[in-house]
Design a protein around this motif. Sequence first.
Motif: not given
Length: 259
Positions: A140-141, A185-186, A59-60, A132-135
Amino acid sequence: MNILAPVRRDRVLTELPQCLRKEAALHVHKGFHPRVTCACQEHRTGTVGFKISKVIVVGDLSVGKTCLINRFCKDTFDKNYKATIGVDFEMERFEVLGVPFSLQLWDTAGQERFKCIASTYYRGAQAIIIVFNLNDVASLEHTKQWLADALKENDPSSVLLFLVGSKKDLSTPAQYTLMEKDALKVAQEMKAEYWAVSSLTGENVREFFFRVTALTFEANVLAELEKSGSRRIGDVVRINSDDSNLYLTSSKKKPMCCP
Ligand SMILES: Nc1nc2c(ncn2[C@@H]2O[C@H](COP(=O)(O)OP(=O)(O)OP(=O)(O)O)[C@@H](O)[C@H]2O)c(=O)[nH]1
Ligand SMILES: [Mg+2]
Protein backbone atom coordinates in the motif's frame (compact mmCIF):
# COMPACT_ATOMS: atom_id res chain seq x y z
CA MET A 1 -10.76 -8.22 -33.39
CA ASN A 2 -13.98 -7.36 -35.17
CA ILE A 3 -15.24 -4.14 -33.62
CA LEU A 4 -18.56 -4.47 -35.43
CA ALA A 5 -19.53 -7.83 -33.90
CA PRO A 6 -22.18 -7.59 -31.17
CA VAL A 7 -20.79 -7.27 -27.64
CA ARG A 8 -21.35 -10.04 -25.10
CA ARG A 9 -24.64 -9.72 -23.25
CA ASP A 10 -22.83 -9.49 -19.92
CA ARG A 11 -20.85 -6.48 -21.14
CA VAL A 12 -23.88 -4.25 -21.62
CA LEU A 13 -24.20 -1.30 -19.20
CA THR A 14 -27.49 0.52 -19.03
CA GLU A 15 -26.96 2.21 -15.67
CA LEU A 16 -24.09 3.77 -13.79
CA PRO A 17 -22.57 1.19 -11.42
CA GLN A 18 -22.13 2.62 -7.93
CA CYS A 19 -18.89 3.20 -6.03
CA LEU A 20 -17.75 0.92 -3.21
CA ARG A 21 -17.11 3.60 -0.57
CA LYS A 22 -18.52 7.09 -0.73
CA GLU A 23 -15.50 8.44 1.25
CA ALA A 24 -13.19 7.58 -1.64
CA ALA A 25 -15.13 7.79 -4.88
CA LEU A 26 -14.51 9.68 -8.11
CA HIS A 27 -18.08 10.85 -7.81
CA VAL A 28 -21.20 9.71 -6.00
CA HIS A 29 -23.91 10.61 -8.51
CA LYS A 30 -26.65 8.03 -8.86
CA GLY A 31 -26.67 8.09 -12.65
CA PHE A 32 -24.62 9.15 -15.66
CA HIS A 33 -24.19 12.88 -16.24
CA PRO A 34 -27.43 14.13 -17.89
CA ARG A 35 -25.47 15.50 -20.87
CA VAL A 36 -23.98 12.04 -21.40
CA THR A 37 -27.32 10.25 -21.22
CA CYS A 38 -28.79 12.75 -23.63
CA ALA A 39 -25.89 12.59 -26.08
CA CYS A 40 -26.17 8.80 -26.12
CA GLN A 41 -29.93 8.91 -26.76
CA GLU A 42 -29.29 11.21 -29.69
CA HIS A 43 -26.26 9.30 -30.95
CA ARG A 44 -24.18 12.45 -30.55
CA THR A 45 -21.20 10.74 -28.94
CA GLY A 46 -18.78 11.66 -31.70
CA THR A 47 -15.86 9.29 -32.00
CA VAL A 48 -16.31 7.66 -28.58
CA GLY A 49 -17.92 4.55 -30.10
CA PHE A 50 -14.87 3.98 -32.28
CA LYS A 51 -12.12 4.71 -29.82
CA ILE A 52 -10.28 2.28 -27.62
CA SER A 53 -9.53 3.64 -24.17
CA LYS A 54 -6.29 2.65 -22.55
CA VAL A 55 -6.26 1.52 -18.94
CA ILE A 56 -2.98 0.65 -17.21
CA VAL A 57 -2.69 -1.61 -14.19
CA VAL A 58 0.35 -1.03 -11.96
CA GLY A 59 1.54 -2.11 -8.51
CA ASP A 60 4.11 -4.24 -6.67
CA LEU A 61 5.06 -7.68 -7.88
CA SER A 62 2.69 -10.47 -6.97
CA VAL A 63 -0.09 -8.21 -5.66
CA GLY A 64 -2.44 -9.90 -8.14
CA LYS A 65 -2.69 -7.60 -11.18
CA THR A 66 -2.70 -10.41 -13.72
CA CYS A 67 -5.16 -12.49 -11.70
CA LEU A 68 -7.52 -9.51 -11.46
CA ILE A 69 -7.54 -9.01 -15.22
CA ASN A 70 -7.86 -12.74 -15.89
CA ARG A 71 -10.76 -13.09 -13.47
CA PHE A 72 -12.67 -10.37 -15.28
CA CYS A 73 -11.71 -11.09 -18.90
CA LYS A 74 -11.50 -14.89 -18.82
CA ASP A 75 -13.22 -15.83 -15.57
CA THR A 76 -10.18 -17.89 -14.57
CA PHE A 77 -7.90 -17.95 -11.54
CA ASP A 78 -4.40 -19.43 -11.35
CA LYS A 79 -2.99 -20.03 -7.89
CA ASN A 80 0.55 -20.36 -9.24
CA TYR A 81 2.54 -17.17 -9.59
CA LYS A 82 3.90 -16.46 -13.06
CA ALA A 83 5.54 -13.06 -13.17
CA THR A 84 4.48 -10.78 -15.99
CA ILE A 85 7.48 -9.94 -18.14
CA GLY A 86 7.18 -6.40 -19.42
CA VAL A 87 3.52 -6.04 -20.32
CA ASP A 88 0.49 -7.96 -21.52
CA PHE A 89 -2.81 -6.61 -22.65
CA GLU A 90 -6.41 -7.67 -22.95
CA MET A 91 -9.13 -6.01 -24.95
CA GLU A 92 -12.66 -5.84 -23.58
CA ARG A 93 -15.64 -4.62 -25.53
CA PHE A 94 -18.71 -3.10 -23.88
CA GLU A 95 -21.87 -1.35 -24.82
CA VAL A 96 -22.65 1.63 -22.59
CA LEU A 97 -26.02 3.37 -22.96
CA GLY A 98 -26.27 1.79 -26.40
CA VAL A 99 -22.84 3.01 -27.55
CA PRO A 100 -19.99 0.59 -28.30
CA PHE A 101 -17.01 1.19 -26.05
CA SER A 102 -13.72 -0.66 -25.78
CA LEU A 103 -11.10 -0.85 -23.08
CA GLN A 104 -7.57 -2.00 -23.58
CA LEU A 105 -6.32 -3.28 -20.24
CA TRP A 106 -2.53 -3.10 -19.95
CA ASP A 107 -1.17 -5.52 -17.37
CA THR A 108 2.30 -4.32 -16.38
CA ALA A 109 5.12 -6.11 -14.55
CA GLY A 110 5.67 -5.30 -10.89
CA GLN A 111 9.17 -6.78 -10.76
CA GLU A 112 11.87 -4.13 -10.57
CA ARG A 113 13.91 -5.63 -13.43
CA PHE A 114 10.96 -5.35 -15.85
CA LYS A 115 9.78 -1.93 -14.68
CA CYS A 116 11.83 -0.15 -17.28
CA ILE A 117 10.13 -1.95 -20.16
CA ALA A 118 6.70 -1.70 -18.56
CA SER A 119 6.91 2.05 -17.96
CA THR A 120 7.33 2.71 -21.67
CA TYR A 121 3.70 1.61 -22.05
CA TYR A 122 2.28 4.02 -19.47
CA ARG A 123 1.70 6.88 -21.91
CA GLY A 124 -1.79 7.81 -23.10
CA ALA A 125 -3.72 6.11 -20.31
CA GLN A 126 -7.24 7.32 -19.59
CA ALA A 127 -7.42 5.39 -16.35
CA ILE A 128 -4.75 4.12 -13.98
CA ILE A 129 -5.48 1.18 -11.69
CA ILE A 130 -3.00 0.95 -8.82
CA VAL A 131 -3.17 -2.43 -7.09
CA PHE A 132 -1.92 -3.34 -3.62
CA ASN A 133 -2.28 -6.45 -1.49
CA LEU A 134 -4.71 -5.94 1.40
CA ASN A 135 -2.50 -8.23 3.47
CA ASP A 136 0.76 -6.40 2.88
CA VAL A 137 0.99 -2.84 4.17
CA ALA A 138 4.27 -2.21 2.31
CA SER A 139 2.48 -2.73 -1.00
CA LEU A 140 0.00 0.00 0.00
CA GLU A 141 2.86 2.37 0.86
CA HIS A 142 4.44 1.72 -2.53
CA THR A 143 1.28 2.76 -4.39
CA LYS A 144 2.30 6.44 -4.17
CA GLN A 145 5.50 5.73 -6.08
CA TRP A 146 3.62 3.68 -8.69
CA LEU A 147 1.23 6.56 -9.15
CA ALA A 148 4.02 9.12 -9.44
CA ASP A 149 5.75 7.04 -12.11
CA ALA A 150 2.54 6.52 -14.07
CA LEU A 151 1.64 10.21 -13.90
CA LYS A 152 4.99 11.24 -15.38
CA GLU A 153 3.70 9.85 -18.67
CA ASN A 154 0.11 11.11 -18.40
CA ASP A 155 -1.98 14.20 -17.86
CA PRO A 156 -2.84 14.21 -14.14
CA SER A 157 -5.84 16.49 -14.72
CA SER A 158 -7.67 14.13 -17.04
CA VAL A 159 -6.68 10.63 -16.00
CA LEU A 160 -9.02 8.62 -13.72
CA LEU A 161 -7.40 6.91 -10.75
CA PHE A 162 -8.44 3.73 -8.97
CA LEU A 163 -6.78 2.28 -5.88
CA VAL A 164 -7.54 -1.42 -5.58
CA GLY A 165 -6.86 -3.67 -2.59
CA SER A 166 -6.48 -7.27 -3.74
CA LYS A 167 -6.69 -10.74 -2.12
CA LYS A 168 -9.59 -9.77 0.14
CA ASP A 169 -10.29 -13.46 0.72
CA LEU A 170 -7.05 -13.73 2.74
CA SER A 171 -7.96 -11.14 5.39
CA THR A 172 -10.17 -11.65 8.41
CA PRO A 173 -12.91 -9.01 8.78
CA ALA A 174 -10.89 -7.33 11.57
CA GLN A 175 -7.69 -7.23 9.50
CA TYR A 176 -9.64 -5.93 6.56
CA THR A 177 -11.22 -3.11 8.55
CA LEU A 178 -7.80 -1.96 9.78
CA MET A 179 -6.27 -2.01 6.32
CA GLU A 180 -9.27 -0.31 4.76
CA LYS A 181 -8.84 2.67 7.08
CA ASP A 182 -5.32 3.27 5.81
CA ALA A 183 -6.25 2.55 2.22
CA LEU A 184 -9.12 5.04 2.26
CA LYS A 185 -6.70 7.71 3.47
CA VAL A 186 -4.25 6.95 0.67
CA ALA A 187 -7.07 6.93 -1.89
CA GLN A 188 -8.30 10.34 -0.68
CA GLU A 189 -4.78 11.80 -0.90
CA MET A 190 -4.39 10.48 -4.43
CA LYS A 191 -7.93 11.48 -5.42
CA ALA A 192 -8.48 7.90 -6.43
CA GLU A 193 -11.56 5.73 -6.12
CA TYR A 194 -11.08 2.88 -3.65
CA TRP A 195 -12.04 -0.76 -4.29
CA ALA A 196 -11.35 -4.05 -2.52
CA VAL A 197 -11.52 -7.28 -4.52
CA SER A 198 -10.73 -10.96 -4.54
CA SER A 199 -9.77 -12.63 -7.79
CA LEU A 200 -9.98 -16.00 -6.06
CA THR A 201 -13.66 -15.68 -5.14
CA GLY A 202 -14.50 -13.03 -7.73
CA GLU A 203 -15.81 -10.63 -5.05
CA ASN A 204 -16.29 -7.12 -6.51
CA VAL A 205 -14.26 -7.87 -9.65
CA ARG A 206 -17.05 -7.38 -12.15
CA GLU A 207 -18.50 -4.45 -10.18
CA PHE A 208 -15.09 -2.78 -10.19
CA PHE A 209 -14.41 -3.13 -13.93
CA PHE A 210 -17.93 -2.01 -14.77
CA ARG A 211 -17.35 1.10 -12.69
CA VAL A 212 -14.02 1.75 -14.48
CA THR A 213 -15.75 1.29 -17.83
CA ALA A 214 -18.67 3.55 -16.97
CA LEU A 215 -16.55 6.38 -15.57
CA THR A 216 -14.07 6.22 -18.44
CA PHE A 217 -16.95 6.26 -20.91
CA GLU A 218 -18.60 9.19 -19.15
CA ALA A 219 -15.35 11.19 -19.14
CA ASN A 220 -14.83 10.42 -22.83
CA VAL A 221 -18.29 11.57 -23.87
CA LEU A 222 -18.04 14.74 -21.76
CA ALA A 223 -14.65 15.53 -23.32
CA GLU A 224 -16.10 14.94 -26.77
CA LEU A 225 -19.04 17.26 -26.06
CA GLU A 226 -16.66 19.86 -24.65
CA LYS A 227 -14.52 19.64 -27.77
CA SER A 228 -17.47 20.16 -30.04
CA GLY A 229 -18.61 23.14 -27.90
CA SER A 230 -21.80 24.65 -29.16
CA ARG A 231 -21.17 23.03 -32.54
CA ARG A 232 -23.42 20.03 -33.00
CA ILE A 233 -21.36 16.90 -33.53
CA GLY A 234 -23.76 16.25 -36.35
CA ASP A 235 -24.62 13.20 -38.28
CA VAL A 236 -22.30 10.70 -36.73
CA VAL A 237 -22.04 7.16 -37.96
CA ARG A 238 -24.05 4.97 -35.61
CA ILE A 239 -23.26 1.33 -35.09
CA ASN A 240 -26.29 -0.70 -34.15
CA SER A 241 -25.65 -4.40 -33.85
CA ASP A 242 -29.35 -5.24 -34.40
CA ASP A 243 -29.44 -3.57 -37.78
CA SER A 244 -28.60 -5.49 -40.88
CA ASN A 245 -27.47 -2.17 -42.28
CA LEU A 246 -24.68 -1.35 -39.84
CA TYR A 247 -24.07 2.21 -40.96
CA LEU A 248 -26.82 4.70 -40.39
CA THR A 249 -26.69 8.42 -40.10
CA SER A 250 -28.54 9.98 -37.23
CA SER A 251 -31.14 12.48 -38.33
CA LYS A 252 -33.10 12.65 -35.10
CA LYS A 253 -34.21 15.98 -33.81
CA LYS A 254 -32.81 17.24 -30.54
CA PRO A 255 -35.21 16.09 -27.81
CA MET A 256 -36.34 18.38 -25.02
CA CYS A 257 -34.21 16.60 -22.39
CA CYS A 258 -30.97 18.11 -23.68
CA PRO A 259 -29.22 20.76 -21.62
N1 LIG B 1 -5.76 -15.89 -2.29
C1 LIG B 1 -5.60 -15.09 -3.34
N2 LIG B 1 -4.47 -15.17 -4.08
C2 LIG B 1 -4.34 -14.34 -5.14
C3 LIG B 1 -5.35 -13.41 -5.49
N3 LIG B 1 -4.94 -12.73 -6.57
C4 LIG B 1 -3.74 -13.21 -6.87
N4 LIG B 1 -3.36 -14.19 -6.03
C5 LIG B 1 -2.11 -14.97 -6.07
O1 LIG B 1 -1.02 -14.07 -5.96
C6 LIG B 1 0.06 -14.48 -6.79
C7 LIG B 1 0.46 -13.35 -7.71
O2 LIG B 1 -0.59 -13.04 -8.61
P1 LIG B 1 -0.33 -12.27 -10.00
O3 LIG B 1 -1.66 -11.88 -10.50
O4 LIG B 1 0.51 -13.10 -10.87
O5 LIG B 1 0.50 -11.02 -9.49
P2 LIG B 1 1.02 -9.78 -10.37
O6 LIG B 1 0.69 -8.56 -9.61
O7 LIG B 1 0.51 -9.89 -11.74
O8 LIG B 1 2.59 -10.01 -10.34
P3 LIG B 1 3.69 -9.42 -11.42
O9 LIG B 1 3.25 -9.85 -12.77
O10 LIG B 1 5.01 -10.04 -11.03
O11 LIG B 1 3.76 -7.95 -11.24
C8 LIG B 1 -0.41 -15.73 -7.52
O12 LIG B 1 0.10 -16.87 -6.85
C9 LIG B 1 -1.92 -15.66 -7.40
O13 LIG B 1 -2.53 -16.93 -7.40
C10 LIG B 1 -6.55 -13.37 -4.70
O14 LIG B 1 -7.50 -12.60 -4.92
N5 LIG B 1 -6.61 -14.23 -3.63
MG1 LIG C 1 1.41 -10.10 -13.54
